[in-house]
Design a protein around this motif. Structure first.
Motif, mmCIF file in Angstrom:
data_model
loop_
_atom_site.group_PDB
_atom_site.id
_atom_site.type_symbol
_atom_site.label_atom_id
_atom_site.label_comp_id
_atom_site.label_asym_id
_atom_site.label_seq_id
_atom_site.Cartn_x
_atom_site.Cartn_y
_atom_site.Cartn_z
ATOM 1 N N GLU A 476 0.822 -1.209 0.000
ATOM 2 C CA GLU A 476 0.000 0.000 0.000
ATOM 3 C C GLU A 476 0.861 1.267 0.000
ATOM 4 O O GLU A 476 0.546 2.264 0.634
ATOM 5 N N ARG A 477 1.965 1.161 -0.760
ATOM 6 C CA ARG A 477 2.808 2.330 -0.980
ATOM 7 C C ARG A 477 2.487 2.939 -2.342
ATOM 8 O O ARG A 477 1.811 2.331 -3.172
ATOM 9 N N LEU A 478 2.999 4.134 -2.586
ATOM 10 C CA LEU A 478 2.673 4.892 -3.793
ATOM 11 C C LEU A 478 3.623 4.562 -4.931
ATOM 12 O O LEU A 478 4.809 4.311 -4.718
ATOM 13 N N SER A 479 3.085 4.598 -6.143
ATOM 14 C CA SER A 479 3.908 4.409 -7.334
ATOM 15 C C SER A 479 4.531 5.741 -7.731
ATOM 16 O O SER A 479 3.813 6.698 -8.044
ATOM 17 N N PRO A 480 5.879 5.837 -7.764
ATOM 18 C CA PRO A 480 6.496 7.103 -8.158
ATOM 19 C C PRO A 480 6.424 7.375 -9.656
ATOM 20 O O PRO A 480 6.758 8.479 -10.093
ATOM 21 N N THR A 481 5.981 6.370 -10.441
ATOM 22 C CA THR A 481 5.815 6.583 -11.880
ATOM 23 C C THR A 481 4.396 6.992 -12.241
ATOM 24 O O THR A 481 4.082 7.166 -13.419
ATOM 25 N N ALA A 482 3.522 7.124 -11.238
ATOM 26 C CA ALA A 482 2.162 7.612 -11.492
ATOM 27 C C ALA A 482 2.201 9.122 -11.722
ATOM 28 O O ALA A 482 3.004 9.840 -11.122
ATOM 29 N N GLU A 483 1.328 9.611 -12.576
ATOM 30 C CA GLU A 483 1.351 11.026 -12.948
ATOM 31 C C GLU A 483 1.193 11.926 -11.733
ATOM 32 O O GLU A 483 1.876 12.957 -11.612
ATOM 33 N N GLU A 484 0.322 11.536 -10.805
ATOM 34 C CA GLU A 484 0.039 12.415 -9.673
ATOM 35 C C GLU A 484 1.213 12.528 -8.701
ATOM 36 O O GLU A 484 1.240 13.424 -7.856
#
Length: 654
Positions: A476-484
Motif C-alpha cells: 500500500e505504498r505509492l507508485s512514483p511513476t504515477a502522474e500524480e
C-alpha cells in the motif's frame, strides 16, 4: 632464548600495564566514592522533591525508573573494573606469549592515566545509552594523546580498533556527532603524526568519521578489513561479507577504464542487525565533480558487494567526466519475500492470489513493511550530509545524485526527507513504492529544482517487471511513476526518443546467457536514460505522463489490488466489532453477509477485466464465500474473545 634487552623490554611493558591498572583502580575508587557520597543521595533527594506523594498515579513506576537509572550508573563502574582487569590480563598473556623469541609489543609511553581515560570514554561512547556528548568527549580526548599513547590504547583495546562509535539513532538534521563539519575540524586539528597513529591504531574510527578525507578513510577501512578477516570471532555470515568486500575492491581483468576503488565506510558488526555494512566508491570522492550514490533494494547486502559494485561499474562506464559512483550498502535491507507477482500471471504454478493477499498482511514479508527503510533512510541521510559537509569544508561541493532500485527507493525516499543538504537529482527504477507517510509527491524530497521549477526527481518501471507493482500494491505504498506523484517518468518499455532494449525483469542486470533485460543492462533503454540524467542531460529525454503499468495495469495486478482493498475492508469490519462488544455476534453475521456480497462483486469485476480474471473468477468467489462462512461459523468465538479478534485485525491491517 630471550636476550637481556628483550627481557628488559618485557619487564618495562609489564610495569606499564601494572601502572595502567593501578591508575584505573584509583579512578574507580574515586568514582565509587562520589557515587555513594553524592550521586545516590542527590538522586534520592531529587526524586522526593519531584514526587512528594507516594499515592500519586505512576509513583511506583517512576520510582522504579529512578532506581534503574542509578543501578545503570553503578553497573558502569563495575563494568569498567572488569574491563580493567581483562586489559591487564591480556597484556600479561601477550608478554608471556612473545617472551620466548619475540620482543614485547607493549610500550605505553609515559601517561597511562590518559590511556585509561580513553578506554573509559570509549566504553561510554559505544554503550547502549551513549549520547552525542559522550561521542564528542571520546573524540576530544583522543586529540590530546600523542602517537605513542594512541598506539598503546589501540594495542590494549582491540575492540576499539575495529568497532567505532555507532551512528546517531535520531533523525540526521541537527543531531549527532560527528557530523561532517565536526569531523573535518577534529581531523584538521590533529598533527600528521596523530593522524597517522590513529589510522594504524584505531582504523575503524578514522574510516567512519565524516569529515575525514575519503582517501584517508579508505586506507583505514582497508586496514580494518584485514583485521576482521583474520579474526575468527566474527560469524560465518560476516566473514562471507568481508570476503565479498575485499573482492569488490579489485576490478575484474576485463573491465576497461575501471577507475580507482575506495572503501569509503565499513561497519564490521552493525549493532542492530549483526551484519557487515559498507560502501565502495569507484572514483575519488575527494575530487570528483559528479558523484552518484547508489542504493540497492531487497535481498542486497555486503554478502554480494562484488556483484553490486559490478553494477555500479556499468554506470561509471556509461558516464562522462570526472565522476564517482558509490555502492552504498549501509543499511539492513529486507530479505526477498517468498512469493512474487510473476506467480500470478497466466495461471502459472505457485501461490494462489488469495494466499498472496493474506501473506501481504503479515510480518513475515519484510519488504512490505517500512521499518527497514525508515532506519536505513536515517543512515543514508547521515552519509549524504556527511559527504556534503566533508567536501564543503574544502570548498568544492560536487553535483550529487542518488539512484535507487526496488526497496532502495523506499529507503532513499525516507533519507531524502531527512537530509539537511539537498542533492541535485534523485532517480528511481523498479520501485517497491514510496511510503505515503514519508512523501506523497516528488516535491517532498530534499532535491534541487530545475529551471522549470520542478524537483529533479525521475522514475521508471518496466511493464514486465514482476516484482515492483505487486510490491507497491501489497505494501500500500505509492507508485512514483504515477502522474500524480510528480516525478519525471521515463520509459523502460520502448516509448519516447531514447533507444535501447525494453526491460523484462526486476533485476538490475541479468546473466549473459539469457534473453532477459535488466534496468542497468548496457544498451537497455532504462540504462541509456539513467546515464543521460546522471550526466546532466535530462532535458534530452522525452518523458511520458506515467508508466505503462500506471496507465494499463495487468489483469492479475488489478485483482491483487482488489484483494488488498477487500482485506482492508474486512479489517475495518473487525475493528468495528471490537469497538462494539455488545453487538459483536450480530456484527459478525453482518460481516459474513457483506463478504458474500463482496465475493459476487469480485466475480463481476473479474469477468469484466478479461481473460486471466475470467479463468480465476471462480477461485475468487469460492475464497470469498469460504471467508464469509468462516466468519459466520465463528460468531460465538468472536463474542467470547473480542480482544483476540481485535489483535487479528491489527495484524492484518499493519
Amino acid at each position: 632464548m630471550t636476550d637481556a634487552g628483550q627481557l628488559a623490554d618485557n619487564l618495562k611493558s609489564l610495569k606499564s600495564a601494572a601502572v595502567a591498572l593501578a591508575d584505573e583502580i584509583d579512578d574507580l575508587r574515586q568514582r565509587e566514592s562520589t557515587f555513594k557520597s553524592t550521586t545516590q543521595p542527590n538522586a534520592e533527594a531529587d526524586f522526593k522533591r519531584t514526587h512528594p506523594a507516594q499515592a500519586a498515579p505512576g509513583y511506583d513506576m517512576q520510582h522504579t525508573v529512578a532506581e534503574n537509572n542509578l543501578q545503570g550508573k553503578f553497573d558502569l563502574i563495575t563494568a569498567d573494573w572488569t574491563a580493567a582487569q581483562r586489559t591487564f590480563n591480556t597484556a600479561v598473556e601477550a608478554i608471556d606469549r612473545v617472551s620466548v623469541n619475540t620482543p614485547a609489543h607493549f610500550d605505553y609511553g609515559t601517561n597511562s592515566t590518559r590511556i585509561a581515560d580513553a578506554a573509559r570514554l570509549y566504553r561510554l561512547a559505544t554503550g547502549d545509552n551513549a549520547t552525542p556528548d559522550d561521542v564528542e568527549a571520546y573524540y576530544a580526548h583522543l586529540a590530546t594523546l600523542n602517537e605513542d599513547e594512541i598506539a598503546a590504547f589501540g594495542a590494549m583495546h582491540p575492540d576499539a580498533r575495529v568497532t567505532p562509535p555507532p551512528l546517531p539513532t535520531e533523525p540526521a538534521v541537527g543531531n549527532g556527532y560527528p557530523s561532517g563539519k565536526h569531523g573535518a575540524a577534529w581531523w584538521d586539528g590533529l598533527t600528521p603524526a596523530q593522524q597517522a597513529a590513529l589510522g594504524l591504531a584505531l582504523p575503524a574510527l578514522v574510516g567512519n568519521t565524516n569529515g575525514v578525507p575519503y582517501t584517508d578513510r579508505s586506507a583505514a577501512n582497508v586496514r580494518t578489513l584485514k583485521l576482521v578477516r583474520d579474526d575468527p570471532a566474527f560469524t560465518e555470515e560476516q566473514r562471507t561479507a568481508f570476503d565479498s568486500i575485499a573482492d569488490a575492491l579489485v576490478p575484474g581483468d576485463t573491465t576497461e577504464n575501471p577507475g580507482q576503488r575506495y572503501l569509503t565506510h565499513l561497519i564490521p558488526d552493525d549493532p542492530a542487525s549483526g551484519r557487515a555494512l559498507a560502501s565502495v566508491a569507484i572514483g575519488n570522492l575527494d575530487t570528483a565533480d559528479n558523484v552518484t550514490v547508489s542504493v540497492s533494494g531487497m535481498g542486497s547486502g555486503t554478502h554480494n558487494m562484488d556483484g553490486e559494485v559490478d553494477n555500479a561499474q556499468g554506470l561509471y562506464n556509461g558516464m562522462k567526466g570526472d565522476r564517482a559512483v558509490v555502492t552504498w550498502l549501509g543499511y539492513d535491507s529486507p530479505d526477498k519475500p517468498a512469493w512474487d507477482g510473476s506467480n500470478f500471471n497466466a495461471g502459472a504454478p505457485g501461490p494462489s492470489l488469495a494466499s498472496a493477499i493474506l501473506e501481504s498482511g503479515t510480518s513475515s514479508t519484510e519488504v512490505l513493511r517500512n521499518d527497514h527503510a525508515n532506519t536505513g533512510g536515517m543512515q543514508l541521510a547521515h552519509f549524504l550530509d556527511g559527504f556534503h559537509e566533508t567536501r564543503d569544508h574544502r570548498g568544492d561541493v560536487p553535483t550529487t545524485n542518488v539512484i535507487a532500485h526496488s526497496y532502495g527507493t523506499t529507503t532513499a525516499a525516507a533519507g531524502l526527507t531527512q537530509t539537511e543538504h539537498a542533492v541535485d537529482r534523485y532517480v528511481m527504477y523498479g520501485s517497491a513504492g514510496i511510503d505515503p507517510k514519508v512523501a506523497d509527491h516528488a516535491s517532498d524530497f530534499n532535491v534541487k529544482r530545475n529551471d522549470e521549477g520542478r524537483p529533479q526527481v525521475y522514475a521508471t518501471m518496466a511493464y514486465d517487471d514482476p516484482w515492483a507493482a505487486p510490491g507497491q500494491i501489497a505494501s500500500e505504498r505509492l507508485s512514483p511513476t504515477a502522474e500524480e506523484f510528480g516525478a519525471y517518468t521515463f520509459s523502460s518499455d520502448g516509448e519516447g526518443n531514447v533507444p535501447g532494449k525494453a526491460g523484462t525483469v526486476h533485476d538490475q542486470t541479468t546473466s549473459p546467457d539469457d534473453d532477459d533485460w535488466g534496468y542497468l543492462e548496457e544498451r537497455g533503454q532504462a540504462y541509456n536514460s539513467i546515464t543521460r540524467i546522471l550526466d546532466g542531460k535530462a532535458e534530452s529525454i522525452e518523458y511520458i505522463d506515467e508508466s505503462r503499468y500506471d496507465r494499463d495495469p495487468k489483469a492479475h495486478l488489478e485483482a491483487l489490488q482488489a484483494g488488498i482493498d477487500a482485506k482492508n475492508a474486512v479489517g475495518d469490519g473487525i475493528g468495528w466489532l471490537g469497538d462494539r462488544k455488545d453487538d459483536v455476534v450480530d456484527g459478525v453475521e453482518a460481516t459474513g453477509e457483506w463478504l458474500g456480497d463482496r465475493g459476487e462483486d469480485i466475480v463481476d469485476g473479474a469477468e469484466a477485466t478479461g481473460e486471466w480474471l475470467g479463468d480465476r473468477g471462480e477461485d475468487v468467489v469460492d475464497g470469498a464465500r469460504e471467508t464469509g462462512k468462516w466468519v459466520g461459523d465463528r460468531g460465538e468465538e468472536v463474542a467470547e474473545g473480542v480482544s483476540d479478534a481485535w489483535g487479528w485485525a491489527k495484524d492484518k491491517v499493519t
